[in-house]
Design a protein around this motif. Sequence first.
Motif, PDB file in Angstrom:
ATOM      1  N   ARG A  77       2.062   1.588  -3.463  1.00  0.00           N
ATOM      2  CA  ARG A  77       1.507   2.002  -4.398  1.00  0.00           C
ATOM      3  C   ARG A  77       0.873   3.116  -4.635  1.00  0.00           C
ATOM      4  O   ARG A  77       0.547   4.547  -5.338  1.00  0.00           O
ATOM      5  CB  ARG A  77       0.028   1.101  -4.735  1.00  0.00           C
ATOM      6  CG  ARG A  77      -0.719   1.001  -5.498  1.00  0.00           C
ATOM      7  CD  ARG A  77      -1.803   0.617  -4.904  1.00  0.00           C
ATOM      8  NE  ARG A  77      -2.399   0.557  -3.755  1.00  0.00           N
ATOM      9  CZ  ARG A  77      -3.451   0.185  -3.203  1.00  0.00           C
ATOM     10  NH1 ARG A  77      -2.440  -1.367  -3.401  1.00  0.00           N
ATOM     11  NH2 ARG A  77      -3.492  -0.031  -1.639  1.00  0.00           N
ATOM     12  N   GLU A  78       0.824   3.779  -3.015  1.00  0.00           N
ATOM     13  CA  GLU A  78       0.198   5.472  -2.401  1.00  0.00           C
ATOM     14  C   GLU A  78       0.817   6.235  -3.092  1.00  0.00           C
ATOM     15  O   GLU A  78       0.750   7.236  -3.772  1.00  0.00           O
ATOM     16  CB  GLU A  78       0.039   5.720  -1.215  1.00  0.00           C
ATOM     17  CG  GLU A  78      -0.967   4.926  -1.390  1.00  0.00           C
ATOM     18  CD  GLU A  78      -2.869   5.031  -1.421  1.00  0.00           C
ATOM     19  OE1 GLU A  78      -3.066   6.482  -2.058  1.00  0.00           O
ATOM     20  OE2 GLU A  78      -3.286   4.194  -2.625  1.00  0.00           O
ATOM     21  N   ILE A 111       2.431   4.467   5.996  1.00  0.00           N
ATOM     22  CA  ILE A 111       1.307   4.292   6.150  1.00  0.00           C
ATOM     23  C   ILE A 111       2.039   2.891   5.572  1.00  0.00           C
ATOM     24  O   ILE A 111       1.684   1.542   6.622  1.00  0.00           O
ATOM     25  CB  ILE A 111       1.469   3.589   4.173  1.00  0.00           C
ATOM     26  CG1 ILE A 111      -0.091   5.232   4.219  1.00  0.00           C
ATOM     27  CG2 ILE A 111       1.051   2.652   3.972  1.00  0.00           C
ATOM     28  CD1 ILE A 111       0.196   5.416   3.107  1.00  0.00           C
ATOM     29  N   ASP A 116       0.857  -1.334  -0.114  1.00  0.00           N
ATOM     30  CA  ASP A 116       0.106  -0.069   0.675  1.00  0.00           C
ATOM     31  C   ASP A 116       0.946   1.652   0.144  1.00  0.00           C
ATOM     32  O   ASP A 116       0.624   2.500  -0.535  1.00  0.00           O
ATOM     33  CB  ASP A 116      -1.335  -0.085   1.568  1.00  0.00           C
ATOM     34  CG  ASP A 116      -2.257  -0.862   0.954  1.00  0.00           C
ATOM     35  OD1 ASP A 116      -2.384  -1.557   0.126  1.00  0.00           O
ATOM     36  OD2 ASP A 116      -2.557  -0.887   2.350  1.00  0.00           O
ATOM     37  N   ARG A 163       1.433   6.384  -7.010  1.00  0.00           N
ATOM     38  CA  ARG A 163       0.286   7.621  -7.673  1.00  0.00           C
ATOM     39  C   ARG A 163       0.544   8.596  -7.070  1.00  0.00           C
ATOM     40  O   ARG A 163       0.149   9.936  -7.733  1.00  0.00           O
ATOM     41  CB  ARG A 163      -1.068   7.528  -6.452  1.00  0.00           C
ATOM     42  CG  ARG A 163      -1.538   5.861  -7.467  1.00  0.00           C
ATOM     43  CD  ARG A 163      -3.481   5.702  -6.584  1.00  0.00           C
ATOM     44  NE  ARG A 163      -4.022   5.023  -6.780  1.00  0.00           N
ATOM     45  CZ  ARG A 163      -4.223   3.521  -5.665  1.00  0.00           C
ATOM     46  NH1 ARG A 163      -4.930   4.331  -5.085  1.00  0.00           N
ATOM     47  NH2 ARG A 163      -5.150   2.929  -6.539  1.00  0.00           N
ATOM     48  N   ALA A 164       1.045   9.619  -5.563  1.00  0.00           N
ATOM     49  CA  ALA A 164       1.437  10.249  -6.103  1.00  0.00           C
ATOM     50  C   ALA A 164       2.231  11.178  -6.703  1.00  0.00           C
ATOM     51  O   ALA A 164       1.487  12.344  -6.674  1.00  0.00           O
ATOM     52  CB  ALA A 164       1.081  11.193  -4.001  1.00  0.00           C
TER      53      ALA A 164
END
Length: 120
Positions: free
Chosen positions: A48-49, A70, A45, A52-53
């Motif tokens: 991935r986050e 996270i 997670d 994306r950011a």
Amino acid sequence: MRPLARDDTGSATAELAIGVPLLVALTAGLVWMLALGAAQVRVVDASREAARAVARGDDVAAATSLAQRIAPEGARVRVQVGDDEVVVTTTARVRGPGGLLGSLPGVTVSADALALAEAS
């Protein structure tokens, strides 16, 4: 001639004395595997986050900070920004949860995430 009667007194106690430590060890192993699975999900997670950011155009430092919040405590986050893609790698060392499971060896969990950079 009548057969001698066997005295089974104490056999249940002996079986219990052998069985309980085995059940405790099995339970400890299952708890450890669940902890590792949860840590793996958190690093996936986090990667991935952060990918994306950065792909959206956010600051790399902000995305790294997001991933570290996270991921499990002490995680390392590496962000590589290319011409049209972003790759984020998050790595964390997971120690035994302590107590009875404290003697279990630590394990390193890692995850990579790739995101295509969005056009501005």
